[in-house]
Design an enzyme around this catalytic site. Structure first.
Site, mmCIF file in Angstrom:
data_model
loop_
_atom_site.group_PDB
_atom_site.id
_atom_site.type_symbol
_atom_site.label_atom_id
_atom_site.label_comp_id
_atom_site.label_asym_id
_atom_site.label_seq_id
_atom_site.Cartn_x
_atom_site.Cartn_y
_atom_site.Cartn_z
ATOM 1 N N GLU A 1 0.801 -1.228 0.000
ATOM 2 C CA GLU A 1 0.000 0.000 0.000
ATOM 3 C C GLU A 1 0.831 1.274 0.000
ATOM 4 O O GLU A 1 0.491 2.254 0.646
ATOM 5 C CB GLU A 1 -0.954 0.003 1.207
ATOM 6 C CG GLU A 1 -1.853 -1.202 1.300
ATOM 7 C CD GLU A 1 -2.691 -1.413 0.050
ATOM 8 O OE1 GLU A 1 -3.014 -0.423 -0.625
ATOM 9 O OE2 GLU A 1 -2.992 -2.571 -0.266
ATOM 10 N N GLY A 2 1.918 1.245 -0.749
ATOM 11 C CA GLY A 2 2.757 2.430 -0.857
ATOM 12 C C GLY A 2 4.005 2.324 -0.014
ATOM 13 O O GLY A 2 3.940 2.205 1.203
#
Length: 603
Positions: free
Chosen positions: A456-457
């Site tokens: 997620e990043g």
């Protein structure tokens, strides 16, 4: 961790006060405890036994279907039957109308017992996105079926050539002929492209898989619009459904191209998916059928709704993996005899060895783990409590909560992912050579947690978001909101003689953070400001966790063993960890150009 959860929920966050609000009026401390009891039991009885099996017996593809161990299926069924997929939803949807903070606390048991099982977080996030951005028909046909566990969900962003650079995705979505705009399930398109790193992209844990796919609609000239403009969001089910959500028996043109074999999280199939290659022609043609969610070109707006929720959940998962390692190493340290005390008596080899927990360095490693894990847990639950305030608080409080949550989300995701991984590393160290073997669980905890710095990043992406956008938006309003919240804790702590030195140090750290933020942007040149964004993220995170610990200490008594332990962990963090920010903020403040000016040829 149950006692710690109960303390944070009730003594610190006072979650029972939420029952005064209409949405949660049917709940009480007893109903919250019943949910936690149920999830703790299922995690212990179903997830924990399946965890090692799923790690050893990785998902495999036989050419037709993905094979998972029977215990993974059993764990997934138990989770679905618990009702946790819809726990925060309305009663009308079969939900429990639980506060987000209680829902997250309950889900923490599953993350600790077997984070590589099920992938239910994605299903809940997928459905929540559709409830926020989908049409009533899309909500009924897809989201509602996810809440009851008939369908599971994914998010399909990355592509082999693009990774996190979503502006470079090449998946195409073209209108599906006559009547495409009038489909009851939404404007209908044909998608063609490839998606990589898709968790739970193929399996048989549910009747259907609902892929949420980012793709670009070509312009009138047939070309894809460069950049993020033109990115739209589509529902692409593995199996097509009718207007009521019943399977039609038609396989959509979504093909599993392969499984990625990972360091950790091995129990969840991680896939490369091909959309529209023609392996499964549908309705006489190639191209995966997808239904647009929202307006053309607004796909990222919807997808970020899911991603932000997932980022907090990833941080909580990282915390609970750190907790699993901490508890295992604490138990090991209490039972492992080795060495003798320092001092004259310790030189007598005839004396019995002592448990290693009596050695100061082992206590240092355990205290570090405790400070990372319980500090990270406090942050995750605090953010979840902000979600509840945002959704059910009075208008002014809701606005303040939303602003503060936006500031803290990059920290809630990234800080536990780095420092609870360090906790897992220390857990291995406490075990010594045994920790490096599969005879003990701590090596798997480390492997599983290593993914969360990427999930997620990455750290770099979160850092750019924090320093490049969050602290500067609305003239720095978010940073000022955070400063007000931190200062409120400092003011409450200053009258306490034992906490006053820590409160003063936190005030100094907050001032350092503000000064470094201004200095980073002093020239207004983004390349200079952002060259050291990751050290800024690290310092920012440590200041936030110091704030969490000071606030937690204010709610902790000093008479019980648990309270003494929390105060010791708080002191440890302030004395051993918070000083790290000096070096991190120095390069930010000076706009150090070492990384920026390093030439490729010099490596």
């Amino acid at each position: 961790m149950r006692a710690t959860l109960d303390f944070l929920l009730h003594d610190w966050l006072r979650v029972e006060s939420l029952t005064a609000r209409a949405r949660f009026a049917d709940h009480s401390r007893e109903t919250f405890a019943a949910v936690l009891d149920t999830c703790e039991r299922i995690a212990r009885e179903k997830f924990a036994p399946a965890n090692r099996t799923a790690d050893v017996e990785e998902p495999r593809f036989d050419g037709e279907r993905v094979i998972l161990p029977a215990s993974s299926h059993a764990a997934s069924r138990a989770y679905v039957e618990s009702g946790m997929l819809a726990a925060a939803q309305d009663y009308a949807l079969g939900g429990l109308q639980l506060p987000c903070v209680v829902e997250m606390a309950a889900n923490s048991f599953f993350a600790q017992a077997g984070v590589g099982l099920g992938g239910h977080m994605l299903t809940t996030g997928n459905a929540n996105l559709l409830m926020a951005h989908g049409t009533p028909a899309q909500q009924r046909v897809f989201a509602h079926q996810e809440f009851v566990g008939r369908f599971f969900g994914t998010m399909c962003l990355s592509e082999p050539q693009a990774g996190s650079s979503l502006s470079d995705i090449a998946t195409r979505a073209e209108p599906d002929g006559a009547g495409a705009d009038d489909d009851p399930l939404g404007p209908r398109y044909r998608l063609r492209g490839h998606k990589m790193w898709i968790s739970n992209g193929d399996h048989e844990l549910a009747e259907n898989i609902v892929h949420l796919v980012l793709a670009k609609i070509p312009g009138p000239d047939g070309r894809l619009v460069p950049g993020v403009r033109g990115i739209s969001l589509f529902i692409v089910p593995k199996w097509l459904v009718d207007e009521e959500g019943a399977l039609t028996g038609e396989r959509n043109d979504v093909a599993l191209a392969g499984l990625n074999h990972k360091l950790g999280y091995r129990g969840i199939p991680n896939t490369l998916l091909n959309f529209g290659e023609g392996r499964y022609p549908v309705r006489g043609a190639s191209g995966a059928i997808g239904y647009r969610v929202g307006a053309p070109g607004e796909g990222l707006k919807g997808m970020f709704h899911m991603m932000n929720e997932a980022r907090i959940a990833v941080g909580l998962g990282a915390v609970m993996l750190g907790a699993a390692g901490y508890e295992a190493s604490l138990d090991y340290a209490r039972g492992r005899p080795q060495g003798r005390p320092i001092g004259p008596a310790g030189k007598d080899a005839r004396q019995p060895q002592v448990p290693i927990i009596r050695h100061a360095d082992v206590r240092r490693m355990l205290l570090a783990q405790k400070s990372y894990v319980e500090g990270g847990l406090a942050l995750a639950l605090y953010c979840a409590r902000l979600v509840d305030e945002q959704h059910t608080g009075e208008p002014a409080a809701a606005r303040d909560a939303a602003r503060l949550l936006e500031m803290l989300t990059p920290i809630a995701k990234s800080w536990p992912s780095e420092w609870c991984l360090e906790a897992n590393s220390l857990a291995i160290q406490v075990h010594g050579g045994y920790g490096y073997t599969r005879d003990y669980p701590v090596e798997q905890h480390w492997r599983d947690n290593r993914l969360n710095m990427i999930h997620e990043g990455t750290h770099g992406i979160q850092a750019l978001d924090l320093l490049g956008r969050k602290v500067t938006m609305d003239g720095g309003a978010g940073l000022m909101a955070l400063a007000r919240a931190v200062n409120a804790t400092i003011e409450r702590a200053l009258p306490d003689a034992r906490l006053q030195p820590l409160a003063s140090r936190l005030a100094q750290a907050l001032q350092q953070l503000g000064a470094a933020t201004k200095a980073a942007w002093a020239t207004g040149v983004p390349e200079e400001a952002l060259a050291n964004a990751v050290p800024y993220l690290q310092a920012f995170g440590h200041v936030v966790i110091a704030w969490m610990w000071l606030d937690v200490a204010l709610a902790s008594d000093r008479d019980s063993d648990a309270g003494q332990g929390r105060h010791a962990a708080c002191r440890f963090f302030f004395r051993h960890e918070l000083p790290r920010i000096d070096a991190w903020l120095a390069v930010v403040r000076d706009r150090d150009d070492t990384c920026l000016t390093m030439q490729e040829e010099w490596f």
